[in-house]
Design a protein around this motif. Structure first.
Motif, short mmCIF file in Angstrom:
data_model
loop_
_atom_site.label_atom_id
_atom_site.label_comp_id
_atom_site.label_asym_id
_atom_site.label_seq_id
_atom_site.Cartn_x
_atom_site.Cartn_y
_atom_site.Cartn_z
N VAL A 170 0.41 4.14 6.76
CA VAL A 170 -0.81 3.85 7.50
C VAL A 170 -0.55 3.61 8.99
O VAL A 170 -1.46 3.76 9.80
CB VAL A 170 -1.62 2.68 6.89
N ARG A 171 0.67 3.24 9.35
CA ARG A 171 1.05 3.09 10.76
C ARG A 171 2.54 3.38 10.87
O ARG A 171 3.32 3.01 9.99
CB ARG A 171 0.77 1.68 11.29
N ASP A 172 2.90 4.00 11.99
CA ASP A 172 4.30 4.34 12.24
C ASP A 172 4.52 4.20 13.74
O ASP A 172 3.94 4.94 14.53
CB ASP A 172 4.56 5.77 11.76
N THR A 173 5.34 3.23 14.13
CA THR A 173 5.66 3.03 15.53
C THR A 173 7.16 3.27 15.71
O THR A 173 7.87 3.59 14.75
CB THR A 173 5.31 1.61 16.01
N GLU A 174 7.63 3.07 16.90
CA GLU A 174 9.05 3.24 17.17
C GLU A 174 9.90 2.27 16.35
O GLU A 174 11.01 2.60 15.93
CB GLU A 174 9.32 3.02 18.66
N THR A 175 9.37 1.07 16.08
CA THR A 175 10.18 0.02 15.44
C THR A 175 9.71 -0.39 14.05
O THR A 175 10.45 -1.06 13.33
CB THR A 175 10.19 -1.24 16.33
N VAL A 176 8.47 -0.03 13.69
CA VAL A 176 7.85 -0.55 12.47
C VAL A 176 7.20 0.58 11.68
O VAL A 176 6.63 1.51 12.26
CB VAL A 176 6.79 -1.63 12.83
N LEU A 177 7.25 0.45 10.36
CA LEU A 177 6.56 1.38 9.47
C LEU A 177 5.68 0.55 8.54
O LEU A 177 6.11 -0.50 8.05
CB LEU A 177 7.58 2.18 8.64
N ALA A 178 4.46 1.01 8.31
CA ALA A 178 3.55 0.32 7.40
C ALA A 178 3.01 1.32 6.39
O ALA A 178 2.64 2.44 6.74
CB ALA A 178 2.40 -0.32 8.18
N PHE A 179 2.97 0.89 5.12
CA PHE A 179 2.53 1.78 4.06
C PHE A 179 1.86 0.97 2.96
O PHE A 179 2.07 -0.24 2.83
CB PHE A 179 3.71 2.60 3.50
N ARG A 180 1.06 1.64 2.16
CA ARG A 180 0.33 0.98 1.07
C ARG A 180 1.29 0.57 -0.04
O ARG A 180 2.20 1.31 -0.39
CB ARG A 180 -0.76 1.89 0.53
N ASP A 181 1.05 -0.62 -0.58
CA ASP A 181 1.83 -1.12 -1.71
C ASP A 181 1.50 -0.29 -2.94
O ASP A 181 0.33 0.03 -3.17
CB ASP A 181 1.51 -2.60 -1.95
N ILE A 182 2.51 0.06 -3.72
CA ILE A 182 2.25 0.89 -4.91
C ILE A 182 1.64 0.08 -6.06
O ILE A 182 1.17 0.66 -7.02
CB ILE A 182 3.52 1.62 -5.40
N ASN A 183 1.65 -1.25 -5.94
CA ASN A 183 1.05 -2.12 -6.94
C ASN A 183 0.16 -3.13 -6.22
O ASN A 183 0.48 -4.32 -6.15
CB ASN A 183 2.15 -2.83 -7.75
N PRO A 184 -0.97 -2.67 -5.67
CA PRO A 184 -1.77 -3.54 -4.81
C PRO A 184 -2.35 -4.75 -5.53
O PRO A 184 -2.80 -4.65 -6.66
CB PRO A 184 -2.88 -2.62 -4.30
N GLN A 185 -2.32 -5.88 -4.82
CA GLN A 185 -2.85 -7.14 -5.35
C GLN A 185 -4.19 -7.50 -4.72
O GLN A 185 -4.76 -8.55 -5.02
CB GLN A 185 -1.84 -8.27 -5.10
N ALA A 186 -4.69 -6.62 -3.85
CA ALA A 186 -5.99 -6.80 -3.19
C ALA A 186 -6.45 -5.41 -2.74
O ALA A 186 -5.63 -4.48 -2.69
CB ALA A 186 -5.85 -7.74 -1.99
N PRO A 187 -7.74 -5.26 -2.43
CA PRO A 187 -8.20 -3.94 -1.96
C PRO A 187 -7.40 -3.42 -0.76
O PRO A 187 -7.13 -2.23 -0.67
CB PRO A 187 -9.66 -4.20 -1.59
N THR A 188 -7.03 -4.30 0.15
CA THR A 188 -6.08 -3.94 1.21
C THR A 188 -4.77 -4.63 0.88
O THR A 188 -4.72 -5.86 0.75
CB THR A 188 -6.57 -4.40 2.60
N HIS A 189 -3.73 -3.85 0.67
CA HIS A 189 -2.39 -4.39 0.44
C HIS A 189 -1.41 -3.40 1.07
O HIS A 189 -1.08 -2.37 0.50
CB HIS A 189 -2.09 -4.57 -1.04
N VAL A 190 -1.00 -3.74 2.29
CA VAL A 190 -0.13 -2.88 3.08
C VAL A 190 1.16 -3.64 3.35
O VAL A 190 1.13 -4.84 3.67
CB VAL A 190 -0.81 -2.47 4.40
N LEU A 191 2.29 -2.96 3.22
CA LEU A 191 3.59 -3.53 3.57
C LEU A 191 3.94 -3.11 4.98
O LEU A 191 3.80 -1.93 5.33
CB LEU A 191 4.67 -3.06 2.61
#
Length: 119
Positions: A24-45
């Motif tokens: 869902v987001r990719d920067t020079e230093t950080v990567l964010a992606f959806r959790d494969i076992n979500p615990q809420a409607p939005t659950h991003v690592l």
């Protein structure tokens, strides 16, 4: 060595593109992606691209990178429209706290009631 990719780390493999993830987001230093076992409607690592085993090691070894993780967590909350009514950022540290991948990561949770204490 801290910061260096680890061959046996799932999140290092995701950063390297060896394991797929819904990014869902990719920067020079950080990567964010959806959790494969979500615990809420939005659950991003949100993970630093550099390997640190947990949030404390990240804060000590690369405080600027720790700030990047937190800043991106806030950006994701805004992107996911969870700023109102609220969202949670969680760092689990150690197996007893539920950490299953030993690469520092923040969980961004929202989209449902998040009463305290969790559980």
């Amino acid at each position: 060595m801290a910061g260096e990719p680890q061959a046996d780390c799932l999140f290092c493999k995701i950063v390297a593109g060896e394991v797929p993830a819904t990014v869902v987001r990719d920067t020079e230093t950080v990567l964010a992606f959806r959790d494969i076992n979500p615990q809420a409607p939005t659950h991003v690592l949100v993970i630093p691209k550099a390997h640190y085993p947990d949030a404390a090691a990240l804060a000590v070894g690369a405080p600027g990178l720790a700030a990047d993780v937190l800043r991106e967590a806030g950006e994701i909350a805004a992107q996911e429209k969870t700023v109102e009514p609220g969202y949670r950022i969680v760092f689990n540290t150690g197996a007893g706290a539920g950490q299953t991948v030993f690469h520092a990561h923040a969980h961004v949770l929202g989209g449902r009631g998040l009463e305290w204490p969790p559980g």
